[in-house]
Scaffold this motif. Structure first.
Motif, PDB file in Angstrom:
ATOM      1  N   LEU A  81       0.827  -1.212   0.000  1.00  0.00           N
ATOM      2  CA  LEU A  81       0.000   0.000   0.000  1.00  0.00           C
ATOM      3  C   LEU A  81       0.861   1.263   0.000  1.00  0.00           C
ATOM      4  O   LEU A  81       2.038   1.235   0.385  1.00  0.00           O
ATOM      5  N   THR A  82       0.222   2.324  -0.435  1.00  0.00           N
ATOM      6  CA  THR A  82       0.969   3.596  -0.546  1.00  0.00           C
ATOM      7  C   THR A  82       1.387   4.141   0.821  1.00  0.00           C
ATOM      8  O   THR A  82       2.326   4.923   0.921  1.00  0.00           O
ATOM      9  N   ASP A  83       0.693   3.685   1.877  1.00  0.00           N
ATOM     10  CA  ASP A  83       1.093   4.163   3.215  1.00  0.00           C
ATOM     11  C   ASP A  83       2.259   3.340   3.784  1.00  0.00           C
ATOM     12  O   ASP A  83       2.631   3.491   4.947  1.00  0.00           O
ATOM     13  N   GLY A  84       2.789   2.414   2.998  1.00  0.00           N
ATOM     14  CA  GLY A  84       3.979   1.655   3.424  1.00  0.00           C
ATOM     15  C   GLY A  84       3.667   0.297   4.024  1.00  0.00           C
ATOM     16  O   GLY A  84       4.568  -0.503   4.250  1.00  0.00           O
ATOM     17  N   THR A  85       2.402   0.002   4.259  1.00  0.00           N
ATOM     18  CA  THR A  85       2.047  -1.299   4.840  1.00  0.00           C
ATOM     19  C   THR A  85       1.763  -2.310   3.725  1.00  0.00           C
ATOM     20  O   THR A  85       1.555  -1.922   2.566  1.00  0.00           O
ATOM     21  N   ASP A  86       1.779  -3.618   4.114  1.00  0.00           N
ATOM     22  CA  ASP A  86       1.478  -4.681   3.151  1.00  0.00           C
ATOM     23  C   ASP A  86       0.136  -5.315   3.490  1.00  0.00           C
ATOM     24  O   ASP A  86      -0.196  -5.481   4.668  1.00  0.00           O
ATOM     25  N   LEU A  87      -0.565  -5.735   2.461  1.00  0.00           N
ATOM     26  CA  LEU A  87      -1.857  -6.368   2.671  1.00  0.00           C
ATOM     27  C   LEU A  87      -1.882  -7.658   1.853  1.00  0.00           C
ATOM     28  O   LEU A  87      -1.568  -7.651   0.668  1.00  0.00           O
ATOM     29  N   VAL A  88      -2.250  -8.759   2.503  1.00  0.00           N
ATOM     30  CA  VAL A  88      -2.323 -10.033   1.777  1.00  0.00           C
ATOM     31  C   VAL A  88      -3.789 -10.344   1.516  1.00  0.00           C
ATOM     32  O   VAL A  88      -4.604 -10.397   2.446  1.00  0.00           O
ATOM     33  N   LEU A  89      -4.117 -10.550   0.219  1.00  0.00           N
ATOM     34  CA  LEU A  89      -5.503 -10.831  -0.153  1.00  0.00           C
ATOM     35  C   LEU A  89      -5.624 -12.267  -0.642  1.00  0.00           C
ATOM     36  O   LEU A  89      -4.707 -12.801  -1.260  1.00  0.00           O
ATOM     37  N   GLU A  90      -6.769 -12.876  -0.391  1.00  0.00           N
ATOM     38  CA  GLU A  90      -7.027 -14.248  -0.854  1.00  0.00           C
ATOM     39  C   GLU A  90      -7.159 -14.280  -2.372  1.00  0.00           C
ATOM     40  O   GLU A  90      -7.599 -13.293  -2.968  1.00  0.00           O
ATOM     41  N   ASN A  91      -6.807 -15.427  -2.965  1.00  0.00           N
ATOM     42  CA  ASN A  91      -6.994 -15.599  -4.403  1.00  0.00           C
ATOM     43  C   ASN A  91      -8.454 -16.029  -4.643  1.00  0.00           C
ATOM     44  O   ASN A  91      -8.743 -17.192  -4.909  1.00  0.00           O
ATOM     45  N   SER A  92      -9.352 -15.063  -4.505  1.00  0.00           N
ATOM     46  CA  SER A  92     -10.776 -15.376  -4.627  1.00  0.00           C
ATOM     47  C   SER A  92     -11.496 -14.142  -5.181  1.00  0.00           C
ATOM     48  O   SER A  92     -10.901 -13.063  -5.339  1.00  0.00           O
ATOM     49  N   THR A  93     -12.782 -14.285  -5.458  1.00  0.00           N
ATOM     50  CA  THR A  93     -13.584 -13.174  -5.986  1.00  0.00           C
ATOM     51  C   THR A  93     -13.578 -12.008  -5.000  1.00  0.00           C
ATOM     52  O   THR A  93     -13.450 -10.843  -5.379  1.00  0.00           O
ATOM     53  N   LYS A  94     -13.691 -12.406  -3.726  1.00  0.00           N
ATOM     54  CA  LYS A  94     -13.708 -11.387  -2.675  1.00  0.00           C
ATOM     55  C   LYS A  94     -12.391 -10.606  -2.653  1.00  0.00           C
ATOM     56  O   LYS A  94     -12.375  -9.371  -2.567  1.00  0.00           O
ATOM     57  N   GLY A  95     -11.292 -11.349  -2.814  1.00  0.00           N
ATOM     58  CA  GLY A  95      -9.970 -10.731  -2.811  1.00  0.00           C
ATOM     59  C   GLY A  95      -9.795  -9.814  -4.014  1.00  0.00           C
ATOM     60  O   GLY A  95      -9.250  -8.709  -3.917  1.00  0.00           O
ATOM     61  N   ALA A  96     -10.315 -10.281  -5.168  1.00  0.00           N
ATOM     62  CA  ALA A  96     -10.207  -9.500  -6.409  1.00  0.00           C
ATOM     63  C   ALA A  96     -10.988  -8.187  -6.280  1.00  0.00           C
ATOM     64  O   ALA A  96     -10.540  -7.124  -6.737  1.00  0.00           O
ATOM     65  N   GLN A  97     -12.182  -8.282  -5.663  1.00  0.00           N
ATOM     66  CA  GLN A  97     -13.027  -7.094  -5.466  1.00  0.00           C
ATOM     67  C   GLN A  97     -12.323  -6.057  -4.586  1.00  0.00           C
ATOM     68  O   GLN A  97     -12.292  -4.871  -4.887  1.00  0.00           O
ATOM     69  N   ARG A  98     -11.695  -6.578  -3.520  1.00  0.00           N
ATOM     70  CA  ARG A  98     -10.970  -5.698  -2.583  1.00  0.00           C
ATOM     71  C   ARG A  98      -9.794  -5.029  -3.294  1.00  0.00           C
ATOM     72  O   ARG A  98      -9.527  -3.850  -3.103  1.00  0.00           O
ATOM     73  N   LEU A  99      -9.126  -5.799  -4.174  1.00  0.00           N
ATOM     74  CA  LEU A  99      -7.988  -5.260  -4.920  1.00  0.00           C
ATOM     75  C   LEU A  99      -8.453  -4.128  -5.854  1.00  0.00           C
ATOM     76  O   LEU A  99      -7.802  -3.077  -5.945  1.00  0.00           O
ATOM     77  N   CYS A 100      -9.581  -4.365  -6.523  1.00  0.00           N
ATOM     78  CA  CYS A 100     -10.133  -3.332  -7.430  1.00  0.00           C
ATOM     79  C   CYS A 100     -10.405  -2.046  -6.660  1.00  0.00           C
ATOM     80  O   CYS A 100     -10.082  -0.950  -7.139  1.00  0.00           O
ATOM     81  N   ASP A 101     -10.977  -2.219  -5.467  1.00  0.00           N
ATOM     82  CA  ASP A 101     -11.295  -1.058  -4.633  1.00  0.00           C
ATOM     83  C   ASP A 101     -10.022  -0.282  -4.297  1.00  0.00           C
ATOM     84  O   ASP A 101     -10.008   0.956  -4.373  1.00  0.00           O
ATOM     85  N   LEU A 102      -8.993  -1.008  -3.918  1.00  0.00           N
ATOM     86  CA  LEU A 102      -7.728  -0.360  -3.526  1.00  0.00           C
ATOM     87  C   LEU A 102      -7.127   0.402  -4.710  1.00  0.00           C
ATOM     88  O   LEU A 102      -6.607   1.510  -4.558  1.00  0.00           O
ATOM     89  N   ILE A 103      -7.225  -0.213  -5.895  1.00  0.00           N
ATOM     90  CA  ILE A 103      -6.680   0.441  -7.092  1.00  0.00           C
ATOM     91  C   ILE A 103      -7.460   1.722  -7.382  1.00  0.00           C
ATOM     92  O   ILE A 103      -6.890   2.780  -7.652  1.00  0.00           O
ATOM     93  N   LYS A 104      -8.817   1.598  -7.306  1.00  0.00           N
ATOM     94  CA  LYS A 104      -9.681   2.764  -7.570  1.00  0.00           C
ATOM     95  C   LYS A 104      -9.355   3.903  -6.619  1.00  0.00           C
ATOM     96  O   LYS A 104      -9.333   5.067  -6.995  1.00  0.00           O
TER      97      LYS A 104
END
Lengths: 226, 282
Positions: free
Chosen positions: B231-254
């Protein structure tokens, strides 16, 4: 034959750098030369030191050296590498055995020269020594094959070697020891070298040889050479 | 063409089954890795295939010849480097190889060539007792290379070596592959297997629990694949390889919060752990 030669030549290079084994071949012949040359005592039997040390040599050098070589190869797994390179166990034993036999016969040549014998007497002396060396090699091979490592081999070979080498000398001073030691081939070799051997001597040596061959076959079948 | 095959191979020592129904097919010119922890049965399998040990049942063939019927000539077609094969400590490297050269009927030129190949030329007259563990392994390799064999059996060739020494041996193994030789390698190092092997088999408790190319095996067990977002604030986030994880990733990118995105795939060690519940140890 090629593999036997390879093992034989390897053993030459190895022994020249293996002082504990090398000294076995040199010690008694060298001692004999020194003692026979330097010590002259009245009433001492003729060539006393030749007769004394020749028997010790046959009981000690072949036995400890072949036992040490085989057990070291087993412990360090060099023997397995040889077997995997298509060296048959019999070829290995023949190569090592032939080398140690020839080294010991080199020592025998020194004893023969120092004994002052010639002609038929010399030939008989060499044959007696050869018989003793072969039986001692067989004894050492049995111990080397039976032992799992060098330490175990030394623990067995040392007392056996002491027994075979020193009993003939001790039997000169004690009748009981003489009776006990008469069942061992080294005592009979001693009697033959001293010129008082009988048909019993040949019989005991023959029985010792047969028993050791049986022992060798049993141990070899049970444990294999590796 | 298969160089080595084994079918339903079984071997027991007393009550302990060391190899149980092992099936293998090793193609000509490939590096095959047999991986597993100590005591898994790797060395026993090599010893059976090379005719050093008898099997209880099943079959094993090299070049189509039953391993129990290999002639001396057949055996000249393979070189073996076992981890526990000793060297003659008092003899020099050259004399160690000279013994085997005499047995294999090869000349001194071959000894010199092999010593150059494994990088022992400078130590030719050094007694083996003075060699480091890595150099001794090179000497064992040189011995295995003596007959220019078509197949090399290498039992843990880099065991106990530092990374630089292991890397040198890896290069030699890859050179042999480039020359068209087949290499049967056992190792407990997954990174070594991943780096060198075309196919691997994972051996555990006498069973082959997985077989394939290292990449295929990792892909088969990618359910644990995850996405790590720096993340841009310097922390790391681990997301599951799933639809839910993909949705969260899209949100972070947006939201412009995703600095960088990385995928995390299981390596062979993790796959082995998942399959057997055991860690690979030397």
């Amino acid at each position: 034959m090629r593999n036997i030669t390879a093992i034989f030549l390897k053993q030459i290079s190895d022994t020249l750098k293996n002082k504990p084994v090398l000294i076995q071949f040199i010690l008694f012949p060298a001692l004999t030369v020194i003692m026979e040359t330097c010590i002259k005592i009245d009433d001492m039997p003729e060539h006393f030191f030749v007769k004394l040390f020749a028997v010790m040599f046959t009981g000690m050098a072949p036995l400890t050296s072949i036992c040490s070589v085989i057990s070291e190869e087993k412990e360090k797994n060099t023997l397995r590498a040889l077997i995997m390179a298509n060296v048959r166990p019999a070829e290995y034993l023949a190569g090592v055995g032939a080398y140690i036999f020839l080294c010991c016969m080199g020592g025998t040549a020194v004893f023969a020269v120092m004994s002052g014998k010639s002609g038929k007497d010399l030939a008989i002396f060499v044959m007696i020594m050869a018989a003793g060396i072969i039986i001692s090699e067989l004894t050492g091979a049995v111990i080397g094959i039976a032992a799992d490592d060098q330490m175990a081999a030394t623990a067995v070979s040392m007392p056996v070697m002491m027994l075979l080498s020193f009993l003939p000398m001790l039997s000169m001073f004690n009748e009981t020891i003489k009776k006990i030691s008469s069942v061992f081939y080294s005592q009979q070799i001693s009697r033959l070298i001293n010129g008082d051997g009988t048909s019993e001597s040949t019989l005991v040596i023959g029985i010792n040889f047969i028993l050791l061959v049986i022992g060798f076959i049993v141990i070899y079948r049970k444990k294999g050479i590796e | 063409m298969n160089t080595i095959t084994a079918e339903k191979l079984k071997k027991s020592f007393g009550n302990k089954t060391v190899l149980d129904e092992i099936d293998l097919e090793i193609k000509s010119g490939e590096i095959f890795g047999l991986i597993g922890p100590s005591g898994a049965g790797k060395t026993t399998l090599i010893r059976i295939i090379t005719g050093q040990l008898t099997r209880d049942s099943g079959t094993a063939h090299i070049f189509g010849i039953d391993s129990t019927e290999l002639s001396q000539e057949d055996k000249a077609h393979y070189g073996i480097m076992m981890d526990d094969f000793g060297v003659y400590d008092r003899l020099s490297c050259f004399d160690n190889l000279k013994l085997f050269a005499r047995i294999y009927r090869v000349g001194n030129s071959r000894i010199n060539r092999v010593m150059n190949e494994v990088g022992l030329a400078d130590a030719a007259h050094t007694p083996a007792s003075k060699l480091s563990k890595g150099m001794k392994n090179r000497l064992r390799l040189a011995r295995a290379f003596m007959t220019e064999p078509d197949i090399l059996f290498l039992d843990e060739p880099t065991s106990g070596l530092d990374p630089a020494a292991a890397d040198g041996i890896h290069k030699m193994i890859l050179d042999k592959k480039a020359q068209g030789r087949t290499v049967f390698l056992t190792t407990h190092s997954m990174s070594e297997a991943q780096k060198l092997c075309d196919h691997i088999a994972m051996l555990c408790d006498g069973h082959i629990v997985e077989y394939g190319t290292p990449d295929d095996i990792c892909r088969r067990y990618d359910s644990k694949r995850s996405i790590m977002v720096h993340l841009t604030d310097g922390t790391d986030l681990v997301l599951e390889n799933s639809t839910k994880g993909a949705q969260r990733l899209c949100d972070l990118i947006k939201m412009g919060q995703a600095g960088s995105i990385h995928t995390s795939e299981p390596d062979l060690a993790e796959v082995f752990m998942e399959l057997t519940g055991k860690e690979l140890t030397a």
